[in-house]
Scaffold this motif. Structure first.
Motif, PDB file in Angstrom:
ATOM      1  N   GLN A  24       0.838  -1.208   0.000  1.00  0.00           N
ATOM      2  CA  GLN A  24       0.000   0.000   0.000  1.00  0.00           C
ATOM      3  C   GLN A  24       0.874   1.258   0.000  1.00  0.00           C
ATOM      4  O   GLN A  24       0.625   2.202  -0.753  1.00  0.00           O
ATOM      5  N   LYS A  25       1.888   1.285   0.858  1.00  0.00           N
ATOM      6  CA  LYS A  25       2.722   2.484   0.984  1.00  0.00           C
ATOM      7  C   LYS A  25       3.559   2.692  -0.268  1.00  0.00           C
ATOM      8  O   LYS A  25       3.744   3.826  -0.716  1.00  0.00           O
ATOM      9  N   LEU A  26       4.082   1.622  -0.859  1.00  0.00           N
ATOM     10  CA  LEU A  26       4.858   1.783  -2.092  1.00  0.00           C
ATOM     11  C   LEU A  26       3.970   2.279  -3.234  1.00  0.00           C
ATOM     12  O   LEU A  26       4.407   3.099  -4.045  1.00  0.00           O
ATOM     13  N   CYS A  27       2.728   1.818  -3.295  1.00  0.00           N
ATOM     14  CA  CYS A  27       1.790   2.338  -4.308  1.00  0.00           C
ATOM     15  C   CYS A  27       1.544   3.828  -4.079  1.00  0.00           C
ATOM     16  O   CYS A  27       1.495   4.611  -5.032  1.00  0.00           O
ATOM     17  N   TYR A  28       1.406   4.212  -2.816  1.00  0.00           N
ATOM     18  CA  TYR A  28       1.192   5.629  -2.494  1.00  0.00           C
ATOM     19  C   TYR A  28       2.404   6.469  -2.911  1.00  0.00           C
ATOM     20  O   TYR A  28       2.254   7.507  -3.559  1.00  0.00           O
ATOM     21  N   TYR A  29       3.599   6.038  -2.535  1.00  0.00           N
ATOM     22  CA  TYR A  29       4.788   6.816  -2.899  1.00  0.00           C
ATOM     23  C   TYR A  29       4.983   6.848  -4.411  1.00  0.00           C
ATOM     24  O   TYR A  29       5.377   7.881  -4.965  1.00  0.00           O
ATOM     25  N   ALA A  30       4.696   5.748  -5.103  1.00  0.00           N
ATOM     26  CA  ALA A  30       4.788   5.755  -6.562  1.00  0.00           C
ATOM     27  C   ALA A  30       3.792   6.768  -7.145  1.00  0.00           C
ATOM     28  O   ALA A  30       4.129   7.518  -8.058  1.00  0.00           O
ATOM     29  N   TYR A  31       2.590   6.800  -6.577  1.00  0.00           N
ATOM     30  CA  TYR A  31       1.577   7.756  -7.023  1.00  0.00           C
ATOM     31  C   TYR A  31       2.058   9.194  -6.823  1.00  0.00           C
ATOM     32  O   TYR A  31       1.980  10.022  -7.728  1.00  0.00           O
ATOM     33  N   GLY A  32       2.551   9.483  -5.640  1.00  0.00           N
ATOM     34  CA  GLY A  32       2.984  10.841  -5.320  1.00  0.00           C
ATOM     35  C   GLY A  32       4.143  11.319  -6.161  1.00  0.00           C
ATOM     36  O   GLY A  32       4.119  12.433  -6.704  1.00  0.00           O
ATOM     37  N   TYR A  33       5.175  10.491  -6.264  1.00  0.00           N
ATOM     38  CA  TYR A  33       6.327  10.896  -7.068  1.00  0.00           C
ATOM     39  C   TYR A  33       5.973  10.991  -8.547  1.00  0.00           C
ATOM     40  O   TYR A  33       6.415  11.910  -9.246  1.00  0.00           O
ATOM     41  N   HIS A  34       5.158  10.059  -9.044  1.00  0.00           N
ATOM     42  CA  HIS A  34       4.756  10.123 -10.448  1.00  0.00           C
ATOM     43  C   HIS A  34       3.969  11.402 -10.729  1.00  0.00           C
ATOM     44  O   HIS A  34       4.175  12.045 -11.760  1.00  0.00           O
ATOM     45  N   GLU A  38       5.708  13.519 -13.507  1.00  0.00           N
ATOM     46  CA  GLU A  38       5.039  13.454 -14.804  1.00  0.00           C
ATOM     47  C   GLU A  38       3.858  14.427 -14.922  1.00  0.00           C
ATOM     48  O   GLU A  38       3.275  14.563 -16.000  1.00  0.00           O
ATOM     49  N   GLU A  39       3.478  15.023 -13.798  1.00  0.00           N
ATOM     50  CA  GLU A  39       2.348  15.967 -13.750  1.00  0.00           C
ATOM     51  C   GLU A  39       1.048  15.328 -14.241  1.00  0.00           C
ATOM     52  O   GLU A  39       0.230  15.968 -14.908  1.00  0.00           O
ATOM     53  N   ARG A  40       0.884  14.051 -13.890  1.00  0.00           N
ATOM     54  CA  ARG A  40      -0.349  13.323 -14.180  1.00  0.00           C
ATOM     55  C   ARG A  40      -0.478  12.195 -13.163  1.00  0.00           C
ATOM     56  O   ARG A  40       0.526  11.661 -12.694  1.00  0.00           O
ATOM     57  N   PRO A  41      -1.721  11.848 -12.814  1.00  0.00           N
ATOM     58  CA  PRO A  41      -1.913  10.749 -11.864  1.00  0.00           C
ATOM     59  C   PRO A  41      -1.415   9.427 -12.436  1.00  0.00           C
ATOM     60  O   PRO A  41      -1.482   9.195 -13.648  1.00  0.00           O
ATOM     61  N   LEU A  42      -0.942   8.568 -11.577  1.00  0.00           N
ATOM     62  CA  LEU A  42      -0.477   7.233 -11.968  1.00  0.00           C
ATOM     63  C   LEU A  42      -1.662   6.301 -12.209  1.00  0.00           C
ATOM     64  O   LEU A  42      -1.595   5.412 -13.053  1.00  0.00           O
ATOM     65  N   PHE A  43      -2.736   6.512 -11.466  1.00  0.00           N
ATOM     66  CA  PHE A  43      -3.957   5.719 -11.601  1.00  0.00           C
ATOM     67  C   PHE A  43      -5.115   6.540 -11.042  1.00  0.00           C
ATOM     68  O   PHE A  43      -4.899   7.497 -10.303  1.00  0.00           O
ATOM     69  N   PRO A  44      -6.360   6.183 -11.391  1.00  0.00           N
ATOM     70  CA  PRO A  44      -7.504   7.001 -10.963  1.00  0.00           C
ATOM     71  C   PRO A  44      -7.962   6.748  -9.527  1.00  0.00           C
ATOM     72  O   PRO A  44      -8.641   7.596  -8.945  1.00  0.00           O
ATOM     73  N   GLU A  45      -7.633   5.610  -8.943  1.00  0.00           N
ATOM     74  CA  GLU A  45      -8.096   5.290  -7.597  1.00  0.00           C
ATOM     75  C   GLU A  45      -7.489   6.231  -6.571  1.00  0.00           C
ATOM     76  O   GLU A  45      -6.365   6.695  -6.724  1.00  0.00           O
ATOM     77  N   ARG A  46      -8.248   6.498  -5.518  1.00  0.00           N
ATOM     78  CA  ARG A  46      -7.860   7.454  -4.489  1.00  0.00           C
ATOM     79  C   ARG A  46      -7.273   6.749  -3.267  1.00  0.00           C
ATOM     80  O   ARG A  46      -7.511   5.565  -3.050  1.00  0.00           O
ATOM     81  N   PHE A  47      -6.551   7.513  -2.469  1.00  0.00           N
ATOM     82  CA  PHE A  47      -6.056   7.044  -1.171  1.00  0.00           C
ATOM     83  C   PHE A  47      -6.864   7.716  -0.077  1.00  0.00           C
ATOM     84  O   PHE A  47      -7.235   8.887  -0.196  1.00  0.00           O
TER      85      PHE A  47
END
Length: 156
Positions: A24-34, A38-47
């Motif tokens: 869960q935390k690695l997905c969150y950090y990947a989302y945040g850094y991406h 990249e100035e775009r969300p990594l995926f549409p799901e929310r935290f």
């Protein structure tokens, strides 16, 4: 666009096995850094701002009741990721992949996106919350981290 399940499956393919909390935390950090890189969300799901840090409820449904996860345990498609998405995730795994679930959770508890969502929810430390983390706050936080880092790598 990839889904959180695709990202989770990719992370498990690259670094599994691991605990559900660490995933869960690695997905969150990947989302945040991406989002920052990249100035775009990594995926549409929310935290959401759960007691142990940011959690994707959609991903949680895939691993509920399981402590340890391995490659193939999350029904996602790692091949659904584009090159920029894989690059962001790979950089996060290089920088944070060796941290424990507890270390990653502790880090999120000091960071503005989770802290601000918990404050909006007006909950005590161990209380449940479904308050969502906001993309503008995630972007602001991770953008500042990447600007502060000499090499743009995930930092602790």
């Amino acid at each position: 666009m990839a889904t959180v399940r695709d990202v989770a499956a990719y992370i498990l393919q690259k670094r599994g096995p691991m605990t559900a909390m660490k995933l869960q935390k690695l997905c969150y950090y990947a989302y945040g850094y991406h989002l920052a890189w990249e100035e775009r969300p990594l995926f549409p799901e929310r935290f959401q701002a759960w007691a142990n840090g940011p959690v994707s409820p959609d991903l949680y449904k895939c691993h509920r009741g399981r402590f340890q996860l391995d490659d193939g345990d999350i029904a996602g498609d790692p091949d659904a990721l584009d090159d920029g998405e894989r690059e962001s995730i790979d950089l996060v795994l290089q920088g944070l992949g060796d941290y424990t679930a507890h270390q990653l959770s502790t880090m999120t508890h000091r960071e503005a996106p989770w802290v601000e969502a918990r404050a909006r929810a007006d909950v005590q430390p161990l209380q449940r919350s479904t308050e969502e983390l906001r993309d503008d706050e995630i972007l602001e936080f991770f953008d500042a981290l990447t600007a502060a880092g000499d090499d743009g790598q995930a930092e602790a």
